[in-house]
Design an enzyme around this catalytic site. Structure first.
Site, PDB file in Angstrom:
ATOM      1  N   ASP A 184       0.779  -1.244   0.000  1.00 38.08           N
ATOM      2  CA  ASP A 184       0.000   0.000   0.000  1.00 38.08           C
ATOM      3  C   ASP A 184       0.813   1.299   0.000  1.00 38.08           C
ATOM      4  O   ASP A 184       0.546   2.191  -0.768  1.00 38.08           O
ATOM      5  CB  ASP A 184      -0.928   0.037   1.216  1.00 38.08           C
ATOM      6  CG  ASP A 184      -1.938  -1.107   1.217  1.00 38.08           C
ATOM      7  OD1 ASP A 184      -1.825  -2.023   0.388  1.00 38.08           O
ATOM      8  OD2 ASP A 184      -2.839  -1.071   2.075  1.00 38.08           O
ATOM      9  N   GLU A 240       1.611  -9.396  11.604  1.00 32.85           N
ATOM     10  CA  GLU A 240       1.366  -9.040  10.206  1.00 32.85           C
ATOM     11  C   GLU A 240       2.702  -8.765   9.496  1.00 32.85           C
ATOM     12  O   GLU A 240       2.926  -9.214   8.384  1.00 32.85           O
ATOM     13  CB  GLU A 240       0.459  -7.799  10.155  1.00 32.85           C
ATOM     14  CG  GLU A 240       0.050  -7.390   8.745  1.00 32.85           C
ATOM     15  CD  GLU A 240      -0.885  -6.189   8.731  1.00 32.85           C
ATOM     16  OE1 GLU A 240      -1.150  -5.606   9.814  1.00 32.85           O
ATOM     17  OE2 GLU A 240      -1.349  -5.811   7.636  1.00 32.85           O
TER      18      GLU A 240
HETATM   19  C1  DGY Z   1      -6.050  -1.836   3.980  1.00 26.97           C
HETATM   20  O1  DGY Z   1      -7.200  -1.505   4.223  1.00 26.97           O
HETATM   21  O2  DGY Z   1      -5.071  -1.508   4.648  1.00 26.97           O
HETATM   22  C2  DGY Z   1      -5.807  -2.724   2.863  1.00 26.97           C
HETATM   23  O3  DGY Z   1      -4.460  -2.981   2.665  1.00 26.97           O
HETATM   24  C3  DGY Z   1      -6.445  -2.239   1.602  1.00 26.97           C
HETATM   25  O4  DGY Z   1      -6.659  -3.371   0.880  1.00 26.97           O
END
Ligand code: DGY
Length: 419
Positions: free
Chosen positions: A162, A389
């Protein structure tokens, strides 16, 4: 004390919602595309039937155009933003309107090859084959309009990485004016210092609102997006998935699908070389709008090893990972870059899924030692810090969400390789 295997299985079971698995409770309460496909690889170790179902559920929500969305919102949950009302994609079961790294073809072949129940595997792989092929066809038709052999992502969430440093420059082109006021929910579940910034979220949402204004017509979105990035990691996953799907199609007697996917893979493989940076010893992203490589030594360029790159390139990638010098490989960004941040999501932290794919690719390219180092260090990290994570590559500190599904799935895969 419970063994790593027992804890991993317990996590996969506790995040199991029957027909799909949530990445982690709270932070991600729905089904995510690449999470699910990689999760199936973990589930196969203790419940093969459940592993097939995970991928089948995802593909039951494929769009008629062939796209497989990045989130399927099976049930309402106010704990996540942006939810179905923001996406407004008008699907029978709400989904997002963008896609994610297409690991399905790879996962499908692996599930099939290693399945104990051969009869079930043949029937279930056969039923999924044409669906995955339709997704691959959609990619090259809509995300490679000039036919160069490489596809572009049109939103950072598509890469899964992201807030990678890769997107900083192309993101300057994405405006923030006019977006509806919003409240983030991710920062209520995880430390805001470990998540993307507000400036990035504004741009994520601008893109969503822009695509929504085009009625999610996936044939139009690429050209309409101010953000078009050719990511070597994303393309490597697609190329590998095409090659794997071609093998699978051949095994299942579908010569036409095999030939089509073989040709996608060959063309992509050749085009990938245009992303190589001799100076960085890895591949780089290309900003398709600006027509230039992006100077950003991220893990996207190392993940390129997941497809069949030349042996000399694989050796340079292995050396680049060693040069990072972090206690735990593979940092998601080069620590030598001043923009590196070892705690913030994709700007430095280690992710087990990426380690898994890089190690797999390096081993296939003859870099067995580097692959073994990554696999061993990944398990050391879990023993020291649990199933998070992501992790700080220097300290091993667990970050983001806890009891994380795909981390657990990858642990089962790494343990199996360790024998
Ligand atoms: C989030 O919401 O952080 C996700 O990575 C988007 O898919």
């Amino acid at each position: 004390m419970a063994s790593l295997t027992e804890v991993a299985i317990a996590i996969l079971r506790e995040n199991d919602r029957g027909t799909y698995t949530v990445p982690t409770k709270g932070l991600y309460p729905f089904q995510w595309n690449w999470d699910s496909c990689l999760t199936a690889l973990g589930q196969r170790h203790f419940d093969e039937d459940r592993a097939w179902l995970e991928i089948e559920t995802l593909f039951a929500h494929q769009w008629p155009c062939g796209m497989v969305p990045h989130i399927v919102f099976h049930q309402p949950d106010d704990g996540y933003f942006p939810g179905p009302d923001i996406w407004a994609t008008n699907r029978p079961v709400p989904t997002s309107g963008i896609t994610q790294p297409p690991v399905a073809g790879f996962a499908l072949k692996r599930l099939y090859d290693l399945a104990k129940d051969r009869q079930t595997a043949t029937a279930r792989a056969r039923a999924l084959l044409a669906k995955v092929a339709a997704w691959h066809r959609w990619f090259y038709a809509t995300r490679d309009p000039a036919g160069e052999g490489l596809v572009a992502i049109i939103h950072p969430w598509e890469a899964g990485r992201d807030n990678s440093i890769d997107w900083d420059t192309p993101f300057e082109r994405v405006p923030t004016e006019g977006i509806a006021p919003y409240t983030r929910r991710d920062t209520q579940h995880a430390d805001p210092a470990h998540r993307p910034t507000k400036a990035q979220y504004d741009r994520y949402l601008w893109l969503v609102e822009h695509f929504r204004s085009l009625n999610w017509d996936t044939a139009k979105l690429h050209d309409a997006s101010p953000f078009q990035v050719v990511d070597p990691g994303f393309n490597a996953i697609l190329i590998r998935a095409c090659a794997d799907l071609a093998d699978l199609a051949e095994a299942l007697g579908d010569a036409a699908l095999a030939a089509e996917n073989r040709s996608f893979a060959a063309k992509g493989q050749a085009a990938m070389e245009s992303l190589w940076s001799e100076r960085d010893g890895q591949y780089l992203c290309r900003d398709r709008v600006a027509g230039a490589l992006i100077e950003s030594a991220s893990v996207g360029g190392l993940l390129a090893a997941f497809c069949a790159i030349p042996a000399s390139r694989a050796a340079r990638i292995a050396a680049s990972i060693d040069r990072h010098g972090t206690r735990f490989p593979v940092a998601s960004h080069s620590p030598q870059d001043p923009r590196y941040d070892g705690k913030r999501y994709w700007r430095g932290p280690v992710w087990l899924v990426v380690n898994y794919m890089i190690a797999d690719g390096l081993a296939r390219a003859g870099q067995e030692d580097a692959a073994a180092r990554i696999s061993a260090a990944s398990l050391d990290l879990i023993r020291e810090s649990g199933f998070a994570e992501y992790y700080d590559p220097q300290t091993g500190e667990p970050l983001g969400g806890g009891r994380f599904t795909w981390t657990a799935a990858m642990v089962l895969e790494f343990l199996r390789q360790e024998g």
